[in-house]
Write a protein that holds these residues in place. Structure first.
Motif, PDB file in Angstrom:
ATOM      1  N   ALA A 178       0.831  -1.199   0.000  1.00 26.70           N
ATOM      2  CA  ALA A 178       0.000   0.000   0.000  1.00 26.70           C
ATOM      3  C   ALA A 178       0.872   1.258   0.000  1.00 26.70           C
ATOM      4  CB  ALA A 178      -0.932   0.002   1.206  1.00 26.70           C
ATOM      5  N   LEU A 179       1.957   1.228   0.786  1.00 23.23           N
ATOM      6  CA  LEU A 179       2.849   2.383   0.838  1.00 23.23           C
ATOM      7  C   LEU A 179       3.568   2.576  -0.497  1.00 23.23           C
ATOM      8  CD1 LEU A 179       4.353   1.932   4.426  1.00 23.23           C
ATOM      9  CD2 LEU A 179       2.593   3.554   3.678  1.00 23.23           C
ATOM     10  N   LEU A 180       3.989   1.445  -1.111  1.00 22.52           N
ATOM     11  CA  LEU A 180       4.615   1.549  -2.427  1.00 22.52           C
ATOM     12  C   LEU A 180       3.643   2.155  -3.437  1.00 22.52           C
ATOM     13  CD1 LEU A 180       6.871   0.974  -4.490  1.00 22.52           C
ATOM     14  CD2 LEU A 180       5.901  -1.330  -4.758  1.00 22.52           C
ATOM     15  N   GLN A 181       2.391   1.720  -3.338  1.00 18.34           N
ATOM     16  CA  GLN A 181       1.393   2.271  -4.254  1.00 18.34           C
ATOM     17  C   GLN A 181       1.196   3.759  -4.017  1.00 18.34           C
ATOM     18  OE1 GLN A 181      -0.102   2.487  -7.269  1.00 18.34           O
ATOM     19  NE2 GLN A 181      -0.508   0.310  -6.939  1.00 18.34           N
ATOM     20  N   GLU A 182       1.324   4.188  -2.763  1.00 17.04           N
ATOM     21  CA  GLU A 182       1.237   5.613  -2.470  1.00 17.04           C
ATOM     22  C   GLU A 182       2.365   6.379  -3.161  1.00 17.04           C
ATOM     23  OE1 GLU A 182      -0.847   7.763  -0.501  1.00 17.04           O
ATOM     24  OE2 GLU A 182      -2.115   6.084  -1.071  1.00 17.04           O
ATOM     25  N   VAL A 183       3.585   5.825  -3.134  1.00 11.91           N
ATOM     26  CA  VAL A 183       4.712   6.477  -3.807  1.00 11.91           C
ATOM     27  C   VAL A 183       4.439   6.571  -5.309  1.00 11.91           C
ATOM     28  CG1 VAL A 183       7.160   6.279  -4.382  1.00 11.91           C
ATOM     29  CG2 VAL A 183       6.372   5.745  -2.062  1.00 11.91           C
ATOM     30  N   ILE A 184       3.920   5.479  -5.863  1.00 12.00           N
ATOM     31  CA  ILE A 184       3.579   5.486  -7.297  1.00 12.00           C
ATOM     32  C   ILE A 184       2.511   6.535  -7.575  1.00 12.00           C
ATOM     33  CG2 ILE A 184       2.595   4.123  -9.175  1.00 12.00           C
ATOM     34  CD1 ILE A 184       3.838   1.638  -7.862  1.00 12.00           C
ATOM     35  N   ASP A 185       1.525   6.608  -6.652  1.00 10.40           N
ATOM     36  CA  ASP A 185       0.450   7.584  -6.822  1.00 10.40           C
ATOM     37  C   ASP A 185       0.998   9.003  -6.884  1.00 10.40           C
ATOM     38  OD1 ASP A 185      -1.322   5.546  -6.738  1.00 10.40           O
ATOM     39  OD2 ASP A 185      -1.905   5.846  -4.648  1.00 10.40           O
ATOM     40  N   VAL A 186       1.877   9.333  -5.964  1.00  9.00           N
ATOM     41  CA  VAL A 186       2.440  10.682  -5.921  1.00  9.00           C
ATOM     42  C   VAL A 186       3.167  10.987  -7.231  1.00  9.00           C
ATOM     43  CG1 VAL A 186       4.150  12.161  -4.807  1.00  9.00           C
ATOM     44  CG2 VAL A 186       2.623  10.751  -3.414  1.00  9.00           C
ATOM     45  N   ALA A 187       3.901  10.006  -7.727  1.00  6.55           N
ATOM     46  CA  ALA A 187       4.657  10.216  -8.970  1.00  6.55           C
ATOM     47  C   ALA A 187       3.718  10.476 -10.149  1.00  6.55           C
ATOM     48  CB  ALA A 187       5.543   9.005  -9.247  1.00  6.55           C
ATOM     49  N   VAL A 188       2.680   9.643 -10.267  1.00  6.24           N
ATOM     50  CA  VAL A 188       1.794   9.811 -11.423  1.00  6.24           C
ATOM     51  C   VAL A 188       0.937  11.072 -11.290  1.00  6.24           C
ATOM     52  CG1 VAL A 188       1.758   7.357 -11.947  1.00  6.24           C
ATOM     53  CG2 VAL A 188      -0.011   8.314 -10.462  1.00  6.24           C
ATOM     54  N   ILE A 189       0.581  11.445 -10.058  1.00  4.14           N
ATOM     55  CA  ILE A 189      -0.206  12.665  -9.870  1.00  4.14           C
ATOM     56  C   ILE A 189       0.619  13.895 -10.238  1.00  4.14           C
ATOM     57  CG2 ILE A 189      -1.240  14.152  -8.127  1.00  4.14           C
ATOM     58  CD1 ILE A 189      -2.291  11.634  -6.762  1.00  4.14           C
ATOM     59  N   LEU A 190       1.887  13.906  -9.807  1.00  2.00           N
ATOM     60  CA  LEU A 190       2.754  15.035 -10.161  1.00  2.00           C
ATOM     61  C   LEU A 190       2.896  15.140 -11.677  1.00  2.00           C
ATOM     62  CD1 LEU A 190       5.554  14.772  -7.438  1.00  2.00           C
ATOM     63  CD2 LEU A 190       3.731  16.485  -7.611  1.00  2.00           C
ATOM     64  N   ASN A 191       3.006  13.994 -12.328  1.00  2.00           N
ATOM     65  CA  ASN A 191       3.090  14.013 -13.787  1.00  2.00           C
ATOM     66  C   ASN A 191       1.779  14.513 -14.397  1.00  2.00           C
ATOM     67  OD1 ASN A 191       4.591  13.182 -16.328  1.00  2.00           O
ATOM     68  ND2 ASN A 191       2.695  12.011 -16.567  1.00  2.00           N
TER      69      ASN A 191
END
Length: 639
Positions: free
Chosen positions: A593-606
């Protein structure tokens, strides 16, 4: 869905997000305090409402024959709860409800901005009764009732003119840019506007049976039959769902450890699709609004990015929708400036649209207009009076010729098709004629070329006007098709027939365009001066009276969708790698879940890069370019 239902849905989604977020944060606080059991209760309390709402939505989608990414999120939350991974379930609940809230927020904002655009539709009418007047609801009007239609009123029902003359602006219904003169007994259509003095109307139909009501029904039918365009996230969902289930089941089957399957599902919760897509599209909506293009939600923006065929209305869309002077035909050697100045000075006393256009043209040239005196107006024919002591007559060619004792001129060889003549006489002598037309908007050719660069393969003109006028307005524009004399239902058929070439965008501004706007994959209305019905039926509204704003709107839509796709591809690629790692036991559900949060932040910033999209501004056309090109065969109407 009605506005009331939409508001309720928005509040519900907001409440679900708040409950999930509060449950997550409170649980974390109790977990830090060493109260693990209470923390689990808060996490469960935050997850259950989100999961219940999600399951309900899944059942509704299945009922419509749709299968989407909701299933992956539901599986991950359910599996995490069943196997005691409540923190992971809470994180997934917050991520999912956040994505749903973002998309709802975008659509809600578009609805709020639309509220101010919808002009009044007649709800009541003024009826004659026993020598007096009464205001009555439209539903109470019966055939035979005598109604008073005041200047500026919208005709509420179909009827016949009961006064000697009436002047109705039917541009919203037929595309004719100048008011039509109607004699006693002539039929008047509901939805047209009284452009002259008040007149009486004898109702021939009830409101629900009238022209305007028929167009509204056409809009509703077109909306119901409109083929939904598949959403970006939906097109990725089935494949991603299959990959997720296969990896999760394989991890459980080969290891016998259900927690690995839970970890796979948590990592697989498609937040790049749930979050990145709405974030990019919401950013695109905001960016488009900055350029005067109001797009009513993420769905229309996605559809706008895929348009292949563009159908344009003429009057008020491709043209200015109001008459302008394109030339002055002189007689007896009088200077053009003097002809215009004297005519405009007299026309200051008239409210007729042509008269107002003459006044506007004179002021645009910086001419000082003296105050007329002894003015007499003959509705539908012309005006006479004195200007600086000189006797001036302005009006239709026949009217002015009669006033000066001459026959109307038959020499129209110098006048191009698509023009209307306003004759001017001074001191009993014919001074000249003002040649007026509805000109093309500046830079139309460059704008159409820009549309083709954006990937639009076919551009057509669809108008209710006459063939000769339509041919004149399209001369040299390089359109792929021209359809003239179209009724509202024929415009709908044109939109449907053009779908064989790909998604269709229709642009219009009149009531007669509303059904076609509703039927098109993307309907675009000219909101600044267009009819309320067209703005209501459209998916996109141009907030300023500039059709060239549509170019930046399409460019922003395509760029926003491209950014969304980039975010999805990158995010899903990282998610698949995380799923594989979880399947081999390298990630626990919480770590997933935490890894997915990191991925989320990356894709949202993009995805937020869509806020910085810089479309090409439309080039400002040379003011002399296409000046004087008449674009419409105006009715033989005069001030």
């Amino acid at each position: 869905m009605s506005p009331v239902e939409q508001t309720g849905t928005d509040r519900f989604k907001t409440a679900i997000l708040l409950l999930a977020a509060i449950g997550l944060m409170a649980g974390l606080a109790f977990r830090v305090a060493g109260q693990a059991d209470i923390a689990n209760l808060f996490w469960i309390a935050g997850v259950v409402p989100a999961l219940a709402a999600l399951l309900f939505e899944i059942l509704r989608s299945i009922g419509r024959g749709e299968v989407g990414l909701d299933i992956v999120a539901a599986l991950s939350m359910t599996a995490a709860l069943v196997f005691g991974e409540t923190l992971a379930a809470a994180v997934v609940a917050v991520m999912y409800s956040g994505g749903s809230f973002l998309e709802s927020f975008a659509e809600g904002r578009a609805r709020r901005e639309m509220h101010d655009l919808l002009s009044r539709v007649p709800r009541t009418a003024t009826r004659h009764l026993d020598g007096g007047l009464e205001e009555v609801p439209l539903d109470e009007i019966a055939p035979g009732d005598r109604l008073l239609i005041r200047q500026g009123d919208v005709v509420p029902v179909d009827g016949t003119v009961a006064s000697d003359k009436a002047f109705l602006d039917t541009s919203a219904l037929t595309g004719e840019s100048l008011p039509a003169r109607l004699e006693r007994g002539a039929e008047a259509m509901s939805g047209s506007t009284n452009a002259g003095e008040a007149f009486d109307l004898t109702a021939t139909h009830r409101a629900k049976e009238s022209t305007y009501a028929g167009i509204v029904r056409l809009v509703e039918e077109a909306q119901r039959s409109k083929a939904p365009m598949s959403r970006l996230a939906d097109r990725w969902s089935l494949g991603f769902l299959a990959v997720t289930v296969v990896i999760a089941l394989a991890a459980w089957w080969f290891t016998g450890d259900p927690i690995r399957a839970v970890a796979v599902l948590v990592v697989a919760t498609p937040c790049p699709l749930i979050l990145a897509v709405p974030v990019a599209l919401v950013a695109g909506l905001s960016r488009a609004a900055h350029f005067g293009v109001l797009i009513k939600g993420a769905g229309p923006l996605e559809a706008m990015a895929r348009i292949r065929t563009l159908i344009l209305d003429k009057t008020g869309t491709l043209t200015e929708g109001r008459p302008e002077i394109v030339s002055i035909d002189r007689h007896d050697g009088m200077d053009e400036g003097d002809i215009l100045r004297l005519a405009a000075a007299l026309d200051q006393a008239s409210k007729h649209p042509v008269a107002q256009a003459v006044v506007a043209a004179a002021k645009a040239r910086g001419l000082a207009l003296p105050v007329p005196s002894e003015v007499a107006e003959f509705p539908g024919e012309g005006v006479e009076g004195r200007v600086e002591g000189r006797k001036v007559v302005v009006g239709g060619d026949g009217f002015v010729a009669k006033r000066v004792g001459r026959k109307g001129s038959e020499d129209h060889t110098a006048i191009e098709a698509g023009s209307v003549l306003v004759a001017v006489a001074v001191d009993g002598q014919m001074a000249g004629r003002l040649v007026m037309a509805d000109p093309l908007r500046d830079g139309i050719a460059a704008m159409l070329a820009g549309f083709r660069r954006e990937g639009i393969a076919r551009i057509l003109l669809a108008t209710g006007d006459r063939a000769a006028v339509a041919e004149r307005v399209t001369e040299g524009l390089g359109l792929d098709g021209l359809r003239s004399g179209l009724t509202p239902d024929q415009k709908v058929m044109l939109v449907l027939s053009e779908r064989k070439h790909g998604p269709v965008m229709m642009v219009g501004d009149g009531v007669n365009d509303a059904p076609a706007l509703a039927a098109a994959d993307v309907g675009v209305a000219m909101g600044a001066r267009g009819a309320a019905a067209s703005a209501e039926a459209a998916d996109v509204v141009l907030l300023v009276d500039r059709i060239d704003r549509l170019g930046p709107g399409i460019e922003i839509a395509r760029a926003s969708r491209r950014i969304a796709v980039e975010s999805v591809v990158a995010g899903i690629g990282l998610s698949v790698l995380g799923m594989i790692a979880a399947a081999f036991g390298y990630l626990t559900p919480v770590q997933g879940a935490l890894l997915q949060e990191v991925i989320d932040v990356a894709v949202i910033l993009n995805a937020l890069r869509a806020l910085r999209i810089a479309p090409h501004e439309p080039a400002t056309a040379n003011p002399l370019e296409m000046s004087g090109r008449p674009a419409e065969m105006l009715a033989e109407t005069s001030p």
